[in-house]
Design an enzyme around this catalytic site. Structure first.
Site, PDB file in Angstrom:
ATOM      1  N   ARG A 144     -69.899 114.413  34.236  1.00 56.15           N
ATOM      2  CA  ARG A 144     -69.179 115.044  33.039  1.00 56.15           C
ATOM      3  C   ARG A 144     -68.676 113.733  32.638  1.00 56.15           C
ATOM      4  O   ARG A 144     -68.023 112.873  33.032  1.00 56.15           O
ATOM      5  CB  ARG A 144     -68.516 115.570  33.867  1.00 56.15           C
ATOM      6  N   GLU A 151     -63.253 108.976  30.428  1.00 57.46           N
ATOM      7  CA  GLU A 151     -64.213 108.363  31.875  1.00 57.46           C
ATOM      8  C   GLU A 151     -65.160 108.991  31.620  1.00 57.46           C
ATOM      9  O   GLU A 151     -65.280 110.114  31.642  1.00 57.46           O
ATOM     10  CB  GLU A 151     -63.405 108.662  33.683  1.00 57.46           C
ATOM     11  N   ASN A 156     -67.762 110.954  34.203  1.00 57.00           N
ATOM     12  CA  ASN A 156     -67.387 111.495  35.859  1.00 57.00           C
ATOM     13  C   ASN A 156     -69.428 111.015  36.933  1.00 57.00           C
ATOM     14  O   ASN A 156     -69.785 112.171  36.661  1.00 57.00           O
ATOM     15  CB  ASN A 156     -67.050 112.783  36.560  1.00 57.00           C
ATOM     16  N   SER A 208     -66.257 118.212  39.041  1.00 56.63           N
ATOM     17  CA  SER A 208     -65.870 120.091  38.928  1.00 56.63           C
ATOM     18  C   SER A 208     -66.154 121.127  37.909  1.00 56.63           C
ATOM     19  O   SER A 208     -65.828 120.809  36.816  1.00 56.63           O
ATOM     20  CB  SER A 208     -64.764 119.992  40.073  1.00 56.63           C
ATOM     21  N   LYS A 263     -64.018 103.248  37.271  1.00 53.46           N
ATOM     22  CA  LYS A 263     -62.988 102.958  36.611  1.00 53.46           C
ATOM     23  C   LYS A 263     -63.078 100.928  35.457  1.00 53.46           C
ATOM     24  O   LYS A 263     -63.651 101.152  34.564  1.00 53.46           O
ATOM     25  CB  LYS A 263     -61.211 102.321  36.532  1.00 53.46           C
ATOM     26  N   LYS A 278     -54.869 102.027  34.659  1.00 52.21           N
ATOM     27  CA  LYS A 278     -55.173 102.864  35.520  1.00 52.21           C
ATOM     28  C   LYS A 278     -56.174 101.904  37.334  1.00 52.21           C
ATOM     29  O   LYS A 278     -56.795 101.054  36.907  1.00 52.21           O
ATOM     30  CB  LYS A 278     -56.656 103.492  34.953  1.00 52.21           C
ATOM     31  N   GLU A 323     -60.097 109.128  41.559  1.00 49.36           N
ATOM     32  CA  GLU A 323     -60.401 110.273  41.103  1.00 49.36           C
ATOM     33  C   GLU A 323     -59.532 110.855  41.595  1.00 49.36           C
ATOM     34  O   GLU A 323     -59.566 111.749  42.310  1.00 49.36           O
ATOM     35  CB  GLU A 323     -61.479 110.749  41.304  1.00 49.36           C
ATOM     36  N   GLY A 324     -59.492 111.715  40.319  1.00 49.09           N
ATOM     37  CA  GLY A 324     -58.933 113.261  41.602  1.00 49.09           C
ATOM     38  C   GLY A 324     -57.086 113.608  39.937  1.00 49.09           C
ATOM     39  O   GLY A 324     -56.977 114.783  40.477  1.00 49.09           O
ATOM     40  N   ARG A 372     -60.078 121.459  28.990  1.00 48.12           N
ATOM     41  CA  ARG A 372     -58.733 121.427  29.613  1.00 48.12           C
ATOM     42  C   ARG A 372     -57.534 121.184  29.024  1.00 48.12           C
ATOM     43  O   ARG A 372     -57.635 120.359  28.022  1.00 48.12           O
ATOM     44  CB  ARG A 372     -59.009 120.280  30.869  1.00 48.12           C
TER      45      ARG A 372
END
Length: 559
Positions: A213, A229, A231, A236, A394, A448, A452-453, A535
């Site tokens: 993603r 970023e 992923n 998810s 990253k 950063k 992740e998350g 989102r």
């Protein structure tokens, strides 16, 4: 903070109701026109959704609210009008009676169609399916988004898929780029150690599967779509995001004349079907009809239903059985046979799909690290392999943004230009000129770590404090971080529904484009764009994760 609208009981609905800003209680009444059962199949991820591979189709919790330059929220709203060139629907103007109906119907629809997560107030909600279920947080109506930028993001997906596959194959590039980071970041060091072991035994991943993603924000200042970023592990919400698109189309179909919206402008979202298709194709390439797909999960997972949707479609549409195991369970129950087959709890495993293992907290002991190494040593298809995992860090993103680095992996100059166009500013902390500027103007940067998350980034004055501390310390801690240009997306009015309460607020959005890539040796079996994730979060929030509690799920209204 925005207006909060909680639910109060009425004779037909014994939950809570909504409050306006003046605390006036507004009962939410059932709508006699709402016909949920007629839509159970069309709104379910089991329904047939078209492949959007050829169809037209940001990041930030609750601390600083930085508007671009000196502009106000109204100025930002006008900027979006300039970008899209179309009038913008203001959901805050919806009259109270209509709003009641929309929220009530949305909550009923979500409950009937599996748009749910575990309720954090119920102890067993992350371990026992069906216990402590609550609707997933969602935006009541879709966010307006310019179609041209959506098309641009979708067209980038296959190019990024190919790029990261090639990056994953360049072991020297991965090791060299991450060597300094590994010296100061224990988690990255452990991942590099596994990668090194695979190099030492000349382990080849002939079947390579990536479920990716790529996340973007539309920068209001430059009118550019900029990547946040990429992923490569645990991308998810493929299961729940397609439901949000269906929810929004359903509400607009019912109330379109009053809202003056057209449900055809909400693009269909085949993400769960496309990800299931990719997993099934990898399973077929492995060529063991008795083998299963292994989903690696966290011990307590409130977002299990997003994962179960994918497993359900995998089983119902492709006949592939999946099992769910934590890393600790894999270590206890797993073994590798003489031919390389991974067996867990007596089941041969064809594909390992990681929905855990991306954060240090997923490895509380050596058991979990032994499980990760065991999986990597096996012949099972890994999604992702250790090389794919490292490619999504990253630091690698920052390295790829350097001049002439993309040319190491891609030949097509047009493709390279398309990727560079969406790159935000990315710098290592050894760039003294940029560090000086970031200390002077920290509001223009994000710091950063290799995590992740959601919830790990540094913003605002804390960027200056962190950089000064690292400079004063004189260590190599700088290698654990990158600096990124802060993106300032448009602020717009939104209605955010969380835990049965609707909030009127001003918000910003982040667009994620899913991609699937499957290759067996030199044969590319699948390289497709696979739907999207939108989102939305209040504009005063820095972090942007839904599961981490910062954002809600949304969909697009193409303008």
């Amino acid at each position: 903070m925005g207006t909060k609208i909680p639910i109060k009981p009425n004779s037909n609905f014994n939950h809570t109701l909504f409050h306006s800003l003046s605390s006036t209680k507004i009962p939410i009444k059932p709508n006699s026109n709402f016909n949920s059962f007629n839509n159970l199949q069309t709104c379910s991820p089991y329904s047939h959704l078209p492949n959007l591979s050829n169809t037209v189709m940001s990041q930030s919790p609750l601390q600083s609210s930085i508007i671009p330059l000196s502009s106000s929220k109204i100025d930002s709203f006008e900027t979006q009008q300039q970008i899209s060139g179309k009038p913008i629907f203001n959901p805050h103007d919806i009259n109270t009676n209509l709003l009641q109906k929309l929220v009530y119907d949305a909550l009923v629809w979500s409950s009937l169609h599996g748009l749910v997560v575990g309720d954090r107030t119920v102890q067993k909600s992350g371990t026992v399916p069906g216990v402590g279920i609550i609707h997933a947080p969602f935006a009541l109506l879709p966010v307006s988004f310019p179609e041209d930028y959506f098309r641009q993001a979708c067209e980038l997906a296959p190019i990024f898929n190919e790029l990261f596959d090639r990056v994953s194959l360049d072991a020297k590039f991965l090791q060299d780029s991450l060597s300094r980071t590994g010296k100061v970041d224990t988690f990255t060091s452990r991942l590099l150690d596994i990668h090194s072991k695979m190099i030492d035994i000349n382990k080849k991943e002939e079947i390579r599967l990536g479920l990716h993603r790529s996340d973007y924000m539309l920068d209001a200042q430059t009118k550019s779509l900029l990547q946040i970023e990429f992923n490569t592990i645990s991308s998810s919400f493929s299961g729940l995001t397609c439901l949000v698109s269906e929810l929004h189309r359903n509400l607009i179909d019912l109330y379109g004349s009053q809202l003056q919206l057209d449900s055809r402008k909400v693009p269909e979202n085949p993400s769960v079907h496309q990800f299931a298709k990719a997993l099934a194709e990898a399973w077929r390439e492995y060529n063991n009809p008795r083998a299963v797909a292994l989903v690696v999960v966290q011990a307590e997972e409130r977002n299990m239903y997003d994962q179960h949707w994918l497993s359900a479609v995998l089983r119902e549409k492709h006949g592939v059985t999946s099992i769910r195991k934590t890393l600790a369970e894999i270590e206890a129950e797993g073994e590798i046979l003489h031919d390389g087959t991974l067996v867990v709890d007596g089941e041969a495993v064809a594909v390992v799909y990681f929905r855990a293992g991306y954060a240090p907290t997923d490895y509380p002991s050596e058991l979990e690290w032994r499980a990760r190494l065991l999986i990597e040593q096996s012949s099972a298809v890994k999604c992702p392999s250790i090389a794919y995992h490292l490619a999504g860090t990253k630091k690698i993103q920052q390295e790829l943004a350097k001049p002439n680095v993309l040319e190491r992996f891609l030949d097509d100059k047009e493709d390279i230009a398309k990727l560079r166009k969406c790159f935000a500013g990315l710098w290592s902390l050894d760039d003294t000129e940029v560090i000086t500027d970031a200390i002077e103007k920290p509001e223009l940067y994000v710091m950063k770590p290799q995590r992740e998350g959601g919830g790990y980034n540094t913003y605002g004055d804390e960027v200056r404090e962190a950089l000064l501390r690292i400079q004063k310390g004189g260590s190599q801690e700088d290698a654990a971080y990158i600096l990124m240009q802060r993106i300032f997306p448009t602020v717009f009015p939104s209605l955010l529904v969380r835990e049965g309460i609707c909030h009127k607020d001003h918000a910003i959005s982040e667009l994620g484009i899913y991609g699937a890539y499957l290759r067996n040796k030199e044969k590319i079996i699948m390289n497709e764009q696979c739907g999207y994730l939108m989102r939305t979060k209040v504009s005063s929030s820095d972090e942007g994760g839904v599961a981490a509690g910062f954002a809600v799920l949304d969909s697009l209204y193409l303008s």
